[in-house]
Design an enzyme around this catalytic site. Sequence first.
Site, PDB file in Angstrom:
ATOM      1  N   HIS A  63       5.737   4.413   7.354  1.00  0.00           N
ATOM      2  CA  HIS A  63       6.598   3.234   7.469  1.00  0.00           C
ATOM      3  C   HIS A  63       6.723   2.600   6.091  1.00  0.00           C
ATOM      4  O   HIS A  63       6.028   2.987   5.147  1.00  0.00           O
ATOM      5  CB  HIS A  63       6.052   2.232   8.492  1.00  0.00           C
ATOM      6  CG  HIS A  63       4.752   1.598   8.112  1.00  0.00           C
ATOM      7  ND1 HIS A  63       3.571   2.306   7.995  1.00  0.00           N
ATOM      8  CD2 HIS A  63       4.428   0.311   7.819  1.00  0.00           C
ATOM      9  CE1 HIS A  63       2.589   1.491   7.662  1.00  0.00           C
ATOM     10  NE2 HIS A  63       3.082   0.273   7.533  1.00  0.00           N
ATOM     11  N   HIS A  65       6.119  -0.517   4.780  1.00  0.00           N
ATOM     12  CA  HIS A  65       5.360  -1.624   4.227  1.00  0.00           C
ATOM     13  C   HIS A  65       4.802  -1.172   2.877  1.00  0.00           C
ATOM     14  O   HIS A  65       4.454  -0.006   2.699  1.00  0.00           O
ATOM     15  CB  HIS A  65       4.245  -2.066   5.171  1.00  0.00           C
ATOM     16  CG  HIS A  65       4.732  -2.960   6.275  1.00  0.00           C
ATOM     17  ND1 HIS A  65       4.110  -3.048   7.507  1.00  0.00           N
ATOM     18  CD2 HIS A  65       5.791  -3.820   6.336  1.00  0.00           C
ATOM     19  CE1 HIS A  65       4.764  -3.919   8.274  1.00  0.00           C
ATOM     20  NE2 HIS A  65       5.780  -4.393   7.592  1.00  0.00           N
ATOM     21  N   ASP A  67       2.118  -1.272   1.038  1.00  0.00           N
ATOM     22  CA  ASP A  67       0.867  -0.558   0.767  1.00  0.00           C
ATOM     23  C   ASP A  67       0.925   0.906   1.185  1.00  0.00           C
ATOM     24  O   ASP A  67      -0.017   1.666   0.931  1.00  0.00           O
ATOM     25  CB  ASP A  67      -0.325  -1.267   1.434  1.00  0.00           C
ATOM     26  CG  ASP A  67      -0.128  -1.527   2.915  1.00  0.00           C
ATOM     27  OD1 ASP A  67       1.000  -1.855   3.328  1.00  0.00           O
ATOM     28  OD2 ASP A  67      -1.106  -1.434   3.673  1.00  0.00           O
ATOM     29  N   HIS A  68       2.031   1.314   1.809  1.00  0.00           N
ATOM     30  CA  HIS A  68       2.188   2.708   2.228  1.00  0.00           C
ATOM     31  C   HIS A  68       3.291   3.440   1.471  1.00  0.00           C
ATOM     32  O   HIS A  68       3.492   4.632   1.710  1.00  0.00           O
ATOM     33  CB  HIS A  68       2.482   2.767   3.725  1.00  0.00           C
ATOM     34  CG  HIS A  68       1.370   2.243   4.566  1.00  0.00           C
ATOM     35  ND1 HIS A  68       0.435   3.056   5.175  1.00  0.00           N
ATOM     36  CD2 HIS A  68       1.013   0.969   4.882  1.00  0.00           C
ATOM     37  CE1 HIS A  68      -0.445   2.306   5.833  1.00  0.00           C
ATOM     38  NE2 HIS A  68      -0.115   1.040   5.667  1.00  0.00           N
ATOM     39  N   HIS A 141       4.103  -0.661  15.693  1.00  0.00           N
ATOM     40  CA  HIS A 141       3.822  -1.588  14.592  1.00  0.00           C
ATOM     41  C   HIS A 141       4.939  -2.620  14.542  1.00  0.00           C
ATOM     42  O   HIS A 141       5.788  -2.681  15.435  1.00  0.00           O
ATOM     43  CB  HIS A 141       3.690  -0.801  13.293  1.00  0.00           C
ATOM     44  CG  HIS A 141       3.080  -1.566  12.158  1.00  0.00           C
ATOM     45  ND1 HIS A 141       2.005  -2.409  12.326  1.00  0.00           N
ATOM     46  CD2 HIS A 141       3.397  -1.609  10.833  1.00  0.00           C
ATOM     47  CE1 HIS A 141       1.683  -2.935  11.149  1.00  0.00           C
ATOM     48  NE2 HIS A 141       2.513  -2.466  10.235  1.00  0.00           N
ATOM     49  N   ASP A 208      -0.641   2.263  10.556  1.00  0.00           N
ATOM     50  CA  ASP A 208      -0.498   0.948  11.153  1.00  0.00           C
ATOM     51  C   ASP A 208       0.120   0.955  12.551  1.00  0.00           C
ATOM     52  O   ASP A 208       1.291   1.300  12.736  1.00  0.00           O
ATOM     53  CB  ASP A 208       0.353   0.060  10.247  1.00  0.00           C
ATOM     54  CG  ASP A 208      -0.264  -0.082   8.862  1.00  0.00           C
ATOM     55  OD1 ASP A 208      -1.131   0.720   8.517  1.00  0.00           O
ATOM     56  OD2 ASP A 208       0.141  -1.003   8.129  1.00  0.00           O
ATOM     57  N   HIS A 266      -8.072   2.403   5.665  1.00  0.00           N
ATOM     58  CA  HIS A 266      -7.154   1.257   5.710  1.00  0.00           C
ATOM     59  C   HIS A 266      -7.912  -0.017   6.102  1.00  0.00           C
ATOM     60  O   HIS A 266      -7.621  -0.682   7.089  1.00  0.00           O
ATOM     61  CB  HIS A 266      -6.014   1.540   6.700  1.00  0.00           C
ATOM     62  CG  HIS A 266      -4.832   0.632   6.551  1.00  0.00           C
ATOM     63  ND1 HIS A 266      -4.744  -0.586   7.197  1.00  0.00           N
ATOM     64  CD2 HIS A 266      -3.694   0.757   5.840  1.00  0.00           C
ATOM     65  CE1 HIS A 266      -3.594  -1.168   6.897  1.00  0.00           C
ATOM     66  NE2 HIS A 266      -2.935  -0.365   6.063  1.00  0.00           N
TER      67      HIS A 266
END
Length: 304
Positions: A63, A65, A67-68, A141, A208, A266
Amino acid sequence: MANRELVVLGTASQVPTRTRNHNGYLLRWDGVGFLFDPGEGTQRQMTHAGVSAHDVDHVCITHFHGDHCLGLPGVLQRLSLDRVPRPVPVHFPAAGTDFFRRLHHASAFEEVAEVREQPVERAGPVCTGAFGTLEAVPLDHRIETFGYRLVEPDGRRMLPERLARVGVRGPDVGRLQRAGSLRVGDRTVTVEEVSVHRPGQRFAFVMDTRLCDGVFELADGADLLVIESTFLDRDARLADAYGHLTAAQAARVAAECGVRCLVLTHFSQRYPDPRLFHDEAAAVFDGQLVVADDLVRVPVPPRR
């Protein structure tokens, strides 16, 4: 170097710490490299881990976001800088196509490598190859998110004593495996006579998400499950509100799905002691348990 192993590049969640980089995971699988969720700093972590751009054959984004995915521009540019000669598919949720394209061309660079957009629109196979089948499954998520599963097809394990008994040796063993049968003298030998069923191995990657059917589907029968455990169970309400799992929930999934090796990652920066995640998960799951640290390598368990 193991033929099948996970190289952990980063284990933090939204905020990196002094000891935990943002996400990043490279799965080596019989010479094919799958890079999952490259967060900020992934290029540098690859250098520390001894991973080159030439080790990356597929990129998988769960996805969009930050941090990914915020390490994606550097990784894609590195493919060109190092002149990776083969096309590299990037699999990502179709709803995030605009994000992908912005990240792909976040700055000026000479694009030499061929990066192939592979948006994922629904559950099912994403790609196939000698490694097996890479599948995507939707998760729950706050934005569209997919988990991934690598499934090796079932095969046969050849039994030397049976091969010797029927007189099959040397190159004929390979011919028998490929053809399914082989004429030996005055009889036909079938592969079933000289082998036993060998279940294919499975790797699952769950980031997530709240608990949902997709988590259990991905984890079912996994030899190695990499799964987020952002929170401890004492903060389960907070985890649910933000669309995440606790260590206890991740362990419950592993226990119910017959996972052989559970890798927790994570982690929220609110918990300074990683032993808390281990203890919480170990109370639920009695299999092989790894609380991941940056730059560790986790081998896929040997075949049963």
